[in-house]
Write a protein that holds these residues in place. Structure first.
Motif, mmCIF file in Angstrom:
data_model
loop_
_atom_site.group_PDB
_atom_site.id
_atom_site.type_symbol
_atom_site.label_atom_id
_atom_site.label_comp_id
_atom_site.label_asym_id
_atom_site.label_seq_id
_atom_site.Cartn_x
_atom_site.Cartn_y
_atom_site.Cartn_z
ATOM 1 N N ILE A 39 0.827 -1.207 0.000
ATOM 2 C CA ILE A 39 0.000 0.000 0.000
ATOM 3 C C ILE A 39 0.861 1.257 0.000
ATOM 4 O O ILE A 39 0.639 2.181 -0.783
ATOM 5 N N LEU A 43 0.851 3.858 -3.132
ATOM 6 C CA LEU A 43 0.356 5.222 -2.977
ATOM 7 C C LEU A 43 1.433 6.246 -3.330
ATOM 8 O O LEU A 43 1.156 7.249 -4.010
ATOM 9 N N GLN A 46 2.009 6.142 -7.135
ATOM 10 C CA GLN A 46 0.919 6.831 -7.833
ATOM 11 C C GLN A 46 1.074 8.348 -7.731
ATOM 12 O O GLN A 46 0.857 9.076 -8.698
ATOM 13 N N LYS A 47 1.460 8.809 -6.543
ATOM 14 C CA LYS A 47 1.626 10.253 -6.336
ATOM 15 C C LYS A 47 2.775 10.797 -7.169
ATOM 16 O O LYS A 47 2.656 11.873 -7.797
ATOM 17 N N TYR A 278 -10.248 0.533 0.487
ATOM 18 C CA TYR A 278 -10.263 1.304 1.736
ATOM 19 C C TYR A 278 -11.049 0.568 2.827
ATOM 20 O O TYR A 278 -10.702 0.650 4.018
#
Length: 481
Positions: A39, A43, A46-47, A278
């Motif tokens: 995760i 994340l 992706q950012k 989520y």
């Protein structure tokens, strides 16, 4: 999770608050380490892709590849993990620890053959570039190995070593991602997959080293654990049904009208995938608290009761120990339910304020979170049944949950409705089934304890025994007695 709590009680006992907090953090990393690592890396990747101005296709490719690798690594290893868990526990109990390290090598070999073959077949039909497919394949293989290692690291008492392994893996991956951002003008998903693979290989090497320090001796009985598939087939099906329950409804949604294809390779359904991602995070607190609270407290009462059963104690003393054991069980179960309820309410609040969801996704997310609350309490009850070796009861619970989940999601896909209802309905029915089974077991506990064991040992050589024996002979080893 069951093997971790036995040692965490030492941490809790040293200092009431800080010891309990440290035990909570350690068990969080041990239980959810691979998922947390995935995760965090995903994340951040992706950012960084977004900040660099990379195309939406690259971000979708990174997301879909990571999700497929994680999900299918769980599906492929699910059934075997339960069997290996029982085998490793038995070998430690019988002081045959030389079989533990050998079983690690054997289980990794089998999983790599199965998973590697499936992954090769899958990517051979993909039009994506060769370099990308090789990197995606390596990430998938690493996740398979990490899943197997999760069983063995639960027997390692050096928790800081485990935390450092996952920590160094994350630091390596994130640092490599930052380096890619500085070196390359145009970022691609495959660059970040290389970084993720590098992080996992660091974690794997460090974890294997920790396991080898705990179990330094190894023989050549690499496939001795296969006999346990025949000896305890219910454990294999419990693990298999569990992973099907977790991901089967996702596969059904992927086959519906809301599916989207990424790179003509991956099928996704963002409308459902994002909220369920989520929602899954919301159940981690109960998983961790089960280890820290239930097992560290319940184990002592459990141990004392069975010591009295097997020793020379009066019926009154045994009965008193039994009452205390179930009193502690009830107290800790209520505590876990209350603890998780707080995080469930918090998750719903965050879903409507902070988490980036559309209005339609929020409606799905809220129902999913409630359904996952039912699921995780059901899961805890199932673990308690396994604690008492009620494998039949655990099969009934998980098969009921799986069947209702798949059936209800199929109905929703065909006739319409909130996709989260499948999780809500199956979770509620699964939880009711688990409570009924546990009540039945508690009511008939004396029978299961004193009357359900065979009067005479049965000596028979199964097919899996013979197969494991032949495999060990091919490797020059001898089967342990």
């Amino acid at each position: 999770m069951a093997g971790i709590g036995f040692q965490l009680k030492k941490l809790v006992g040293k200092e009431k608050f800080y010891g309990g907090l440290r035990a909570f953090v350690y068990s969080s990393v041990i239980i959810s380490g691979p998922m947390i690592l995935c995760i965090v890396q995903l994340l951040i990747g992706q950012k960084l892709l977004s900040l660099s101005g990379a195309e939406l296709f690259e971000r979708e490719l990174l997301l879909s590849t990571t999700m497929y690798s994680f999900v299918f690594s769980q599906v492929i290893t699910g059934g075997l993990l339960m069997v290996v868990t029982r085998y490793v526990s038995d070998q430690i109990y019988m002081n045959k620890e030389e079989n533990v390290m050998s079983s690690l090598y054997g289980s990794i070999a089998i999983i790599l053959v199965i998973g590697g073959s499936i992954s090769t077949a899958f990517y051979s039909f993909s039009p994506l570039g060769t370099t990308f497919k090789i990197v995606a394949y390596l990430l998938f293989i690493e996740l398979l190995i990490t899943n197997i290692l999760a069983i063995y690291i639960s027997a390692v008492k050096k928790y800081m070593h485990i935390v450092k392994a996952y920590g160094f893996g994350a630091i390596t991956s994130i640092s490599a991602m930052g380096l890619c951002l500085k070196i390359f003008n145009t970022l691609k998903a495959e660059y970040f997959l290389v970084c993720m693979a590098a992080g996992f290989i660091i974690a794997i090497v460090l974890l294997i080293r920790s396991v080898k320090e705990r179990f330094p001796k190894a023989n050549k009985n690499y496939f001795d654990f296969l006999s346990y598939i025949q000896k305890y087939p219910s454990l294999f099906f419990i693990g298999l049904f569990y992973v099907i329950s977790l991901f089967g409804h996702i596969f059904i949604v992927w086959s519906s009208d809301i599916q989207e294809k990424v790179g003509d390779t991956f099928v996704m359904a963002p409308l459902y995938d994002v909220p369920i991602f989520y929602a899954y995070l919301s159940i981690i607190p109960a998983m961790v608290m089960f280890v820290v609270s239930m097992e560290t407290s319940f184990f002592e009462a459990y141990k004392k009761y069975y010591e009295k059963v097997s020793g020379e104690y009066s019926l009154g003393e045994i009965s008193e120990a039994r009452k205390k054991m179930f009193h502690v069980l009830t107290r800790e179960l209520v505590y876990i339910m209350e603890f998780q309820l707080i995080f469930t309410i918090l998750a719903i609040a965050l879903g409507t304020t902070i988490i980036p969801l559309t209005i339609e996704q929020r409606a799905i997310f809220n129902v999913l979170v409630i359904g996952n609350y039912f699921f995780i309490i059901m899961f805890v009850l199932m673990q308690i049944l396994l604690y008492f070796d009620d494998r039949k009861g655990a099969v009934i619970v998980i098969s009921t949950f799986m069947s209702v989940s798949l059936l209800s999601m199929t109905v929703i896909v065909l006739f319409g409705g909130n996709y989260g209802l499948a999780s809500f309905i199956s979770g509620m029915i699964g939880l009711i089934t688990a409570f009924l089974r546990l009540f039945h077991y508690v009511k008939n506990h004396e029978y299961y304890t004193f009357c359900s064991q065979p009067l005479f040992p049965v000596d028979k050589t199964s097919f899996m025994d013979r197969f494991a024996h032949r495999m060990n002979r091919l490797n020059g080893g001898e089967r342990g007695n």
